[in-house]
Design a protein around this motif. Structure first.
Motif, short mmCIF file in Angstrom:
data_model
loop_
_atom_site.label_atom_id
_atom_site.label_comp_id
_atom_site.label_asym_id
_atom_site.label_seq_id
_atom_site.Cartn_x
_atom_site.Cartn_y
_atom_site.Cartn_z
N ALA A 193 0.83 -1.20 0.00
CA ALA A 193 0.00 0.00 0.00
C ALA A 193 0.86 1.25 0.00
O ALA A 193 0.57 2.23 -0.70
CB ALA A 193 -0.92 -0.01 1.22
N SER A 194 1.94 1.22 0.77
CA SER A 194 2.84 2.37 0.83
C SER A 194 3.52 2.60 -0.51
O SER A 194 3.65 3.74 -0.98
CB SER A 194 3.90 2.16 1.92
N ILE A 195 3.95 1.52 -1.16
CA ILE A 195 4.58 1.63 -2.47
C ILE A 195 3.58 2.15 -3.51
O ILE A 195 3.89 3.02 -4.32
CB ILE A 195 5.17 0.28 -2.91
N LYS A 196 2.37 1.61 -3.46
CA LYS A 196 1.32 2.05 -4.39
C LYS A 196 1.04 3.54 -4.25
O LYS A 196 0.78 4.24 -5.23
CB LYS A 196 0.05 1.25 -4.14
N ALA A 197 1.13 4.05 -3.03
CA ALA A 197 0.87 5.46 -2.77
C ALA A 197 2.06 6.35 -3.11
O ALA A 197 1.93 7.57 -3.16
CB ALA A 197 0.49 5.67 -1.30
N GLY A 198 3.22 5.72 -3.33
CA GLY A 198 4.42 6.49 -3.68
C GLY A 198 4.97 7.28 -2.52
O GLY A 198 5.52 8.38 -2.70
N ASN A 250 -5.70 8.28 -1.52
CA ASN A 250 -5.93 8.14 -2.95
C ASN A 250 -5.60 6.74 -3.43
O ASN A 250 -6.35 6.13 -4.21
CB ASN A 250 -5.07 9.17 -3.71
N ALA A 251 -4.48 6.19 -2.94
CA ALA A 251 -4.08 4.84 -3.35
C ALA A 251 -5.05 3.77 -2.85
O ALA A 251 -5.27 2.76 -3.51
CB ALA A 251 -2.67 4.54 -2.83
N VAL A 281 0.95 22.23 -11.16
CA VAL A 281 0.56 20.83 -11.28
C VAL A 281 -0.93 20.68 -10.99
O VAL A 281 -1.37 20.86 -9.85
CB VAL A 281 1.37 19.93 -10.32
N GLU A 282 -1.72 20.42 -12.02
CA GLU A 282 -3.13 20.08 -11.83
C GLU A 282 -3.32 18.66 -12.32
O GLU A 282 -2.96 18.33 -13.44
CB GLU A 282 -4.06 21.04 -12.56
N TRP A 283 -3.87 17.84 -11.44
CA TRP A 283 -4.06 16.43 -11.79
C TRP A 283 -5.16 16.27 -12.83
O TRP A 283 -6.04 17.12 -12.95
CB TRP A 283 -4.43 15.64 -10.53
N PRO A 284 -5.14 15.15 -13.56
CA PRO A 284 -6.27 14.85 -14.44
C PRO A 284 -7.55 14.79 -13.61
O PRO A 284 -7.53 14.39 -12.44
CB PRO A 284 -5.91 13.47 -15.00
N LYS A 285 -8.65 15.19 -14.21
CA LYS A 285 -9.91 15.27 -13.46
C LYS A 285 -10.27 13.93 -12.82
O LYS A 285 -10.87 13.90 -11.74
CB LYS A 285 -11.04 15.73 -14.39
N SER A 286 -9.89 12.85 -13.45
CA SER A 286 -10.19 11.52 -12.89
C SER A 286 -9.45 11.27 -11.58
O SER A 286 -9.82 10.38 -10.82
CB SER A 286 -9.82 10.43 -13.91
N ASP A 287 -8.38 12.05 -11.32
CA ASP A 287 -7.59 11.89 -10.10
C ASP A 287 -7.97 12.88 -9.00
O ASP A 287 -7.37 12.86 -7.92
CB ASP A 287 -6.09 12.03 -10.40
N LEU A 294 -0.60 11.49 3.75
CA LEU A 294 -1.90 10.91 4.10
C LEU A 294 -2.86 11.00 2.91
O LEU A 294 -3.64 10.08 2.64
CB LEU A 294 -2.48 11.64 5.31
N LEU A 295 -2.77 12.11 2.19
CA LEU A 295 -3.58 12.29 0.98
C LEU A 295 -3.25 11.25 -0.06
O LEU A 295 -4.15 10.64 -0.67
CB LEU A 295 -3.34 13.69 0.42
N LYS A 296 -1.96 11.01 -0.30
CA LYS A 296 -1.55 10.02 -1.29
C LYS A 296 -2.00 8.61 -0.88
O LYS A 296 -2.40 7.81 -1.72
CB LYS A 296 -0.03 10.06 -1.47
N LEU A 297 -1.93 8.31 0.43
CA LEU A 297 -2.37 7.00 0.90
C LEU A 297 -3.87 6.83 0.70
O LEU A 297 -4.33 5.77 0.24
CB LEU A 297 -2.01 6.82 2.38
#
Length: 249
Positions: free
Chosen positions: A24-29, A55-56, A103-109, A50-53
């Motif tokens: 999970a940590s790797i997936k979240a980068g 999201n992952a 940096v603006e993420w794709p809308k799907s993200d 925490l946000l990246k986790l």
């Protein structure tokens, strides 16, 4: 243990997703030992990680925020809130250091975030960004989520003391760069973008040339092109950050 409930919620989601803490940590980068270190040191994680986790793991960030701040189970069912709330979206990142690529993420993200409804801007589109860098860390430590609204939507110009997101177009690459700063508008029309930091590298303002009355264009040659080189784009109207121990010395 101050973060045991947060850890319990993470463990619960990992079990539901069939993921190990390392995967999970790797997936979240965020580094393969992120969750393991939370267990080991029982510290308060930075908001951006925490946000990246979240999201992952495909969960609403509020699932973690409520737990981390209040040490309570997140409320899954609809409740009658004593204050109006609304859902906005975390759309990307903004650099609080020098100019850096916007940096603006794709809308799907985009990540949904439930926040109190601000009566001043309830009829306008508000959005959120995560803060990178430490030039504004006395107000917005790295990982803070800032909530903003565009000046073009609210129909007013920036004013002294506003915290603003400023966009600059690189005329060589045609790419856009952004920074987060406190604005000062001088009598001669020039604009200073001030940091607010305990980092000695960030004590001087970014000085912009005199801008047009709409605070767009380079202002030096009456540039009124449809795509200005500099635009003071957004007003920061709120923020969200997990608070840890304070240094009282």
């Amino acid at each position: 243990m101050k973060n045991q409930t947060l850890l319990d919620q993470i463990e619960k989601i990992l079990k539901e997703r069939g993921l190990s803490a390392r995967k999970a940590s790797i997936k979240a980068g965020i580094g393969e030992d992120f969750i393991r270190n939370l267990r080991r040191y029982n510290n308060i994680p930075k908001m951006d990680k925490l946000l990246k986790l979240a999201n992952a793991l495909d969960v609403d960030l509020n699932y973690f925020l409520i737990t981390a701040k209040n040490n309570k189970e997140p409320v899954k069912n609809k409740v009658n809130s004593p204050i109006p709330i609304t859902t906005i979206y975390i759309r990307g990142e903004v650099q609080a250091g020098q100019w850096n690529t916007a940096v603006e993420w794709p809308k799907s993200d985009w990540i949904p975030l439930t926040v109190p409804s601000d009566r001043r801007y309830k009829h306008f589109t508000t959005f959120a960004l995560t803060v990178k860098g430490d030039s504004m860390n006395l107000l917005y430590p790295e990982g803070t989520i800032v909530i903003a609204v565009n000046f073009t939507d609210i129909g007013r110009n920036p004013e002294d003391g506003d915290c603003v997101i400023t966009i600059r177009r690189d005329t060589l690459t045609d790419c856009y760069e952004a920074t987060l700063k406190i604005i000062q508008i001088k009598e001669d029309g020039s604009v200073l973008l001030w940091p607010k930091s305990d980092n000695p590298n960030f004590v001087k303002p970014i000085i912009l040339p005199k801008l047009t009355t709409e605070y767009q264009g380079n202002g030096m040659d009456g540039d009124n092109a449809s795509t200005p080189d500099i635009t003071i784009q957004s007003l920061v109207i709120g923020s969200y950050n997990i608070v840890g121990k304070m240094n009282i010395k």
